[in-house]
Design an enzyme around this catalytic site. Structure first.
Site, short mmCIF file in Angstrom:
data_model
loop_
_atom_site.label_atom_id
_atom_site.label_comp_id
_atom_site.label_asym_id
_atom_site.label_seq_id
_atom_site.Cartn_x
_atom_site.Cartn_y
_atom_site.Cartn_z
N LYS A 1 0.83 -1.21 0.00
CA LYS A 1 0.00 0.00 0.00
C LYS A 1 0.86 1.26 0.00
O LYS A 1 0.63 2.18 -0.78
CB LYS A 1 -0.89 0.01 1.25
CG LYS A 1 -1.60 1.32 1.51
CD LYS A 1 -2.46 1.26 2.73
CE LYS A 1 -1.77 1.60 4.01
NZ LYS A 1 -1.49 3.03 4.24
N ASN A 2 1.87 1.29 0.86
CA ASN A 2 2.65 2.53 1.00
C ASN A 2 3.60 2.77 -0.16
O ASN A 2 4.23 3.82 -0.23
CB ASN A 2 3.42 2.52 2.33
CG ASN A 2 2.50 2.69 3.51
OD1 ASN A 2 1.30 2.94 3.33
ND2 ASN A 2 3.03 2.53 4.71
N CYS B 1 -5.81 7.98 9.38
CA CYS B 1 -6.04 7.15 10.56
C CYS B 1 -5.88 7.99 11.83
O CYS B 1 -4.97 8.80 11.93
CB CYS B 1 -5.02 6.02 10.62
SG CYS B 1 -5.42 4.64 9.56
N ILE C 1 2.16 18.34 8.59
CA ILE C 1 2.86 18.32 7.30
C ILE C 1 3.83 19.48 7.20
O ILE C 1 4.19 19.91 6.11
CB ILE C 1 1.85 18.32 6.11
CG1 ILE C 1 0.86 19.45 6.25
CG2 ILE C 1 1.16 16.99 5.95
CD1 ILE C 1 0.10 19.73 4.97
N ASP C 2 4.27 19.97 8.37
CA ASP C 2 5.17 21.12 8.37
C ASP C 2 6.47 20.84 7.61
O ASP C 2 7.01 21.73 6.93
CB ASP C 2 5.48 21.56 9.81
CG ASP C 2 6.00 20.41 10.66
OD1 ASP C 2 5.40 19.33 10.63
OD2 ASP C 2 7.03 20.60 11.34
N LEU C 3 6.98 19.63 7.67
CA LEU C 3 8.24 19.33 6.99
C LEU C 3 8.07 19.38 5.46
O LEU C 3 8.96 19.82 4.73
CB LEU C 3 8.78 17.96 7.40
CG LEU C 3 9.09 17.79 8.89
CD1 LEU C 3 9.41 16.34 9.23
CD2 LEU C 3 10.26 18.70 9.28
N ILE D 1 7.08 6.98 17.04
CA ILE D 1 6.75 7.68 15.79
C ILE D 1 5.41 8.42 15.90
O ILE D 1 5.34 9.61 15.57
CB ILE D 1 6.72 6.70 14.59
CG1 ILE D 1 7.99 5.85 14.54
CG2 ILE D 1 6.51 7.47 13.27
CD1 ILE D 1 9.28 6.59 14.27
N ASP E 1 4.26 0.61 12.03
CA ASP E 1 3.07 -0.06 11.50
C ASP E 1 2.98 -1.53 11.94
O ASP E 1 1.91 -2.14 11.85
CB ASP E 1 3.05 0.00 9.96
CG ASP E 1 2.75 1.40 9.45
OD1 ASP E 1 2.36 2.26 10.25
OD2 ASP E 1 2.90 1.63 8.23
N ARG F 1 -8.43 -0.82 4.44
CA ARG F 1 -7.55 0.21 3.87
C ARG F 1 -6.20 -0.38 3.48
O ARG F 1 -5.52 0.17 2.60
CB ARG F 1 -7.28 1.32 4.90
CG ARG F 1 -8.47 2.15 5.22
CD ARG F 1 -8.07 3.22 6.20
NE ARG F 1 -7.38 4.28 5.46
CZ ARG F 1 -7.44 5.56 5.75
NH1 ARG F 1 -8.16 5.95 6.78
NH2 ARG F 1 -6.79 6.43 5.04
N ARG G 1 -0.74 14.39 12.83
CA ARG G 1 0.05 14.04 11.65
C ARG G 1 0.31 15.31 10.86
O ARG G 1 -0.31 15.57 9.85
CB ARG G 1 -0.65 12.96 10.83
CG ARG G 1 -0.87 11.71 11.67
CD ARG G 1 -1.36 10.53 10.89
NE ARG G 1 -0.33 9.94 10.08
CZ ARG G 1 -0.41 8.74 9.55
NH1 ARG G 1 -1.48 8.00 9.73
NH2 ARG G 1 0.56 8.25 8.83
#
Ligand code: UD1
Length: 418
Positions: A22-23, A116, A123-125, A327, A305, A397, A121
């Site tokens: 998936k990833n 999820c 997204i600044d980076l 994480i 995960d 998913r 989570r």
């Protein structure tokens, strides 16, 4: 709505062909919009997140069609650079389209992401890196508006080796002016898979899979044909299913190199593992042993995960195991559901102390997110009696036909519509 009914206690025995990752498939499908000419992607798993990615492609005006495990993408008629907020909420990983859309259109408008519920989570980076590449980024009314007629290569040091940020930078950089060097890049195998696909399209990326990635911008990318790597998290989930039920399984297509941290823990817990060019085999005929302490880390460390499936295994192991989640900050929610089945788990912030019990008992549980949901399926397969699991849409998913794969290996599991 669906639920899974599991009658636990049967050992798993059989063979499973591991689905595409998936990833890896999600960023690869995003990258496919950058080719002048169609792309054919093989080994695409049947997953809700892949279907949603198809919806994103359609929204952008790209043509795509699916034929079994193959997805064909043609972006010649792409006519939109916007992903609406609703889609982004449903699938956070759509943020990966940002770099690709910007590269194709010189602008992009995407809703702020969801995904999820496993913690903040941010997204600044991603945003900081895009700004370094000359992209004008504005946040307005739940949308990110980005503009940059010509992206510039840059030296980008990531404060944390974020998978998504590394991928977005790569996507933005492949057609940029000049060279981009990412230091402290994420090293996950899925990043190397994306890089291999982009290079097959004519990109010039070196070092993906290491912490320094160099991307020399090229003017155009062409179409390409590519086969997605095997899913290393799904593979570990099925290895654990065999261990928890005192059985054995052969996973064809699984890549042991991609899950060395997990395999060494499984061996420590009593799994007898064989690796060969076809995949990975595991057998376990005694009660699993606990592990001292397991800390999730960026790759090649122990994968976040895989944390919840391993907690399910530790729940029936002989002894006490400690897990530390480094994480994501809210990744033990499923522990309360495992407790309904008799598991003894104490969660304290980012740590969980798991005292193994001899037996779990069937119960009604609910999945709230993907991997925690998989842990509930594993526990149910090992438990005495019947379990019912709701919230199956989260499991769908990331796991293709989980009940089919497990039931073909002797686990008594069915999906029912409610
Ligand atoms: C990807 C995977 C996910 C996996 C995760 C970590 C996909 C589609 N998803 O998610 O399954 O669990 O890697 O291996 O590939 N962070 C920031 N700022 C950012 C970006 C990330 O602070 O801009 C933080 C996150 O909050 C998190 C950590 O970095 O604490 C890791 O996130 P990241 O590696 O970006 O994970 P994803 O790409 O979202």
């Amino acid at each position: 709505m669906n639920k899974l009914i599991v009658d636990g206690g049967s050992p798993m025995r059989g063979e499973i062909k591991i689905q595409g990752a998936k990833n890896a498939v999600l960023p690869i499908l995003a990258a496919a919009i950058m080719g002048d000419g169609g792309c054919v992607i093989h080994n695409c798993p049947w997953l809700r997140d892949v279907e949603k990615t198809g919806v994103v492609l359609s929204q952008l005006g790209c043509e795509w069609k699916r034929d079994g495990g193959d997805i064909y993408v043609d972006a010649s008629d792409m006519n939109d650079c916007r992903i609406d907020e609703r889609l982004m909420r449903e699938m956070r990983s759509s943020i990966i389209f940002l770099g690709a859309i910007l590269s194709v259109c010189g602008k992009a408008e995407v809703g702020l992401p969801g995904g999820c519920p496993i913690g903040l989570r941010p997204i600044d980076l991603h945003i900081k890196a895009l700004r370094q590449m000359g992209v004008l980024v504005k946040e307005e009314h739940g949308y990110l508006n980005c503009e940059c007629p010509r992206i510039k290569g840059a030296d980008i040091h990531l404060d944390f080796p974020s998978v998504g940020a590394t991928e977005n930078i790569m996507l933005a950089a492949v057609k940029a002016d000049g060279r981009t060097v990412i230091t402290n890049a994420a090293r996950e195998p899925e990043i190397a898979d994306l890089s291999n696909f982009l290079n097959a399209m004519g990109a010039d990326i070196r070092g993906a899979g290491t912490s320094v990635i160099t991307i020399n911008g090229t003017d155009r990318l062409h179409g390409a044909e590519y086969t997605v790597m095997a899913d290393r998290i799904v593979a570990q989930t099925y290895l654990i299913a065999a261990m928890m039920t005192g059985g054995e399984v052969m996973l064809t297509g699984a890549e042991p190199q991609h899950m060395q941290a997990g395999l060494s823990v499984l061996a420590e817990m009593g799994g007898k593992i064989k690796k060969n060019s076809n995949g990975v085999y595991i057998k376990c005929d005694s009660r699993p042993r606990s592990v001292h302490i397991l800390r999730t880390m960026p790759y090649p460390g122990f994968a976040t995960d895989a944390q919840s499936p391993f907690v399910a295994l530790a729940a029936i192991a002989d002894g006490t195991s400690v897990f530390v989640e480094n994480i994501f900050e809210n990744r033990f929610r499923y522990a309360d559901e495992l407790a309904r089945m008799g598991a003894d788990i104490k969660v304290e912030g980012r740590s969980a102390v798991v005292r193994g019990v001899e037996r779990l008992y069937g119960a009604h549980t609910e999945a709230y997110e993907l991997r925690g949901g998989a842990a509930l399926v594993l526990a149910a397969a090992a438990a005495e009696g019947r379990s019912e699991i709701t919230g199956v849409e989260f499991i769908d998913r990331g796991y293709e036909d989980i009940e089919g794969n497990l039931s073909r290996c002797g686990i008594r599991i069915n999906r029912v519509r409610v």
